[in-house]
Design an enzyme around this catalytic site. Sequence first.
Site: not given
Ligand code: FCB
Length: 447
Positions: A354, A171
Amino acid sequence: MFNADISRTAFPANFIWGVATSAFQIEGAADADGKGPSIWDDFCRVPGVIADASDGRQACEHYQRWADDLDLVASLGVDAYRFSISWPRVQALGSGAFNEAGFAFYERLVDGMLARGLKPFLTLNHWDLPSALQAKGGWEDRDTVQCFVDYACEVARRLGDRVASICTHNEPWVIAVLGHESGIFAPGIKSRAVAIQVAHHLFLSHGLSITAMRAQGCKADMGIVLNLSPIEPATDSDADREAVRQADGNDLRWYVEALLCGEYPAEFWTAMGTDVPTVLPGDMQAMRVPMDFLGINYYTRVKASAGAPYDVKSGGLEVTDMGWEVYPQGITNLLLRLHRDYAANGLPPLIITENGAAFADTVSADGQVHDEPRLRYLQDHFAAVHEAMRQGVQVDGYFVWSLLDNFEWASGYEKRFGIVHVDYATQQRTLKQSALWYRDFLRGQPS
Ligand code: FCB
């Protein structure tokens, strides 16, 4: 809206199912065995920046409990585990000597995954930059790029033969914007010009490190992870539609097009005025390296508004404990859009690196954690990803965020994203209903 009976067999047989964590959020052991401090260790000491005034010194004690945690991962029946390396654990100062004890931990961890039949998905930078590099300017300083390339090559030299996948940065938008523009994340800087320079150095170090790791003969799949959302207008007004175009240009196109097209979108470059980054000859070609995958972190959609910020709660929509709208359709839309707009630019296969949700879970008297909202969230998002695949998007895997409840950055331990509950006083792990459902899903059992 989606087929709630979605089953594993609806996905290709080689689709990778996994769970994800990151080093700072779970490891603890903040200065064990020669680990140096990171910018998140420092940031946690600033009064008022972490909601519960906590830090990562203990976290989930994963540094000590890694073997049990890997047993837990394996018990779910997933194919892969996404984890990150703490750079200052393996190189205390971010340059100079590497720390053997730190590398020994990750050697054990990776070998532990392989012994359990889990594919290691490694992330090099999940935000915990060595403090010593921050003292010299951090990601704003071009010298950090070469430090990162050296670190990446050392990790690849030691672990590259055993990991399935290497992600350079997690990110970049969050590092740049939340870390250097709004300053709500480490290192807490508040300057748009710095943020944009930081993003440029992240892209450059991504491209240069992949080229260098491949030149060393590392065969792992290589890519980057972006946090992306479909951006929609808060109302139908022309002003809100214009706000969407701006937000999409700055938050999605700036990132995707730098990496895939080797250029910043011209219109938004102009609009940046004096905040534009310093770009040296060759940078744009260097960052546009062919990738084996593009990781997508998706949590919710964004509503852009020209006036007062959109209040998600006003619409009576279902929100998570983070206040993020539950919107599975958004992941379908996002994947279709990436495919539509960037297939011609060599969009690599996508992986959902994620996806997940925070809810205020508690262990009930029956010893269980009844997190049905999370279970439904996952189920609906699996189906929404499947729908994009059905419409032609290549998605190769999906990782639930997160394996464990953990240190949720500026929210501290107050937000629980795990499919496994962690009692921080005893460090006891309890599989939530969502974890049991995921396990059954992976076994091919009906829900
Ligand atoms: C993302 C992050 C991860 C976690 C999630 C909820 O931005 O990569 O580490 O905090 O959000």
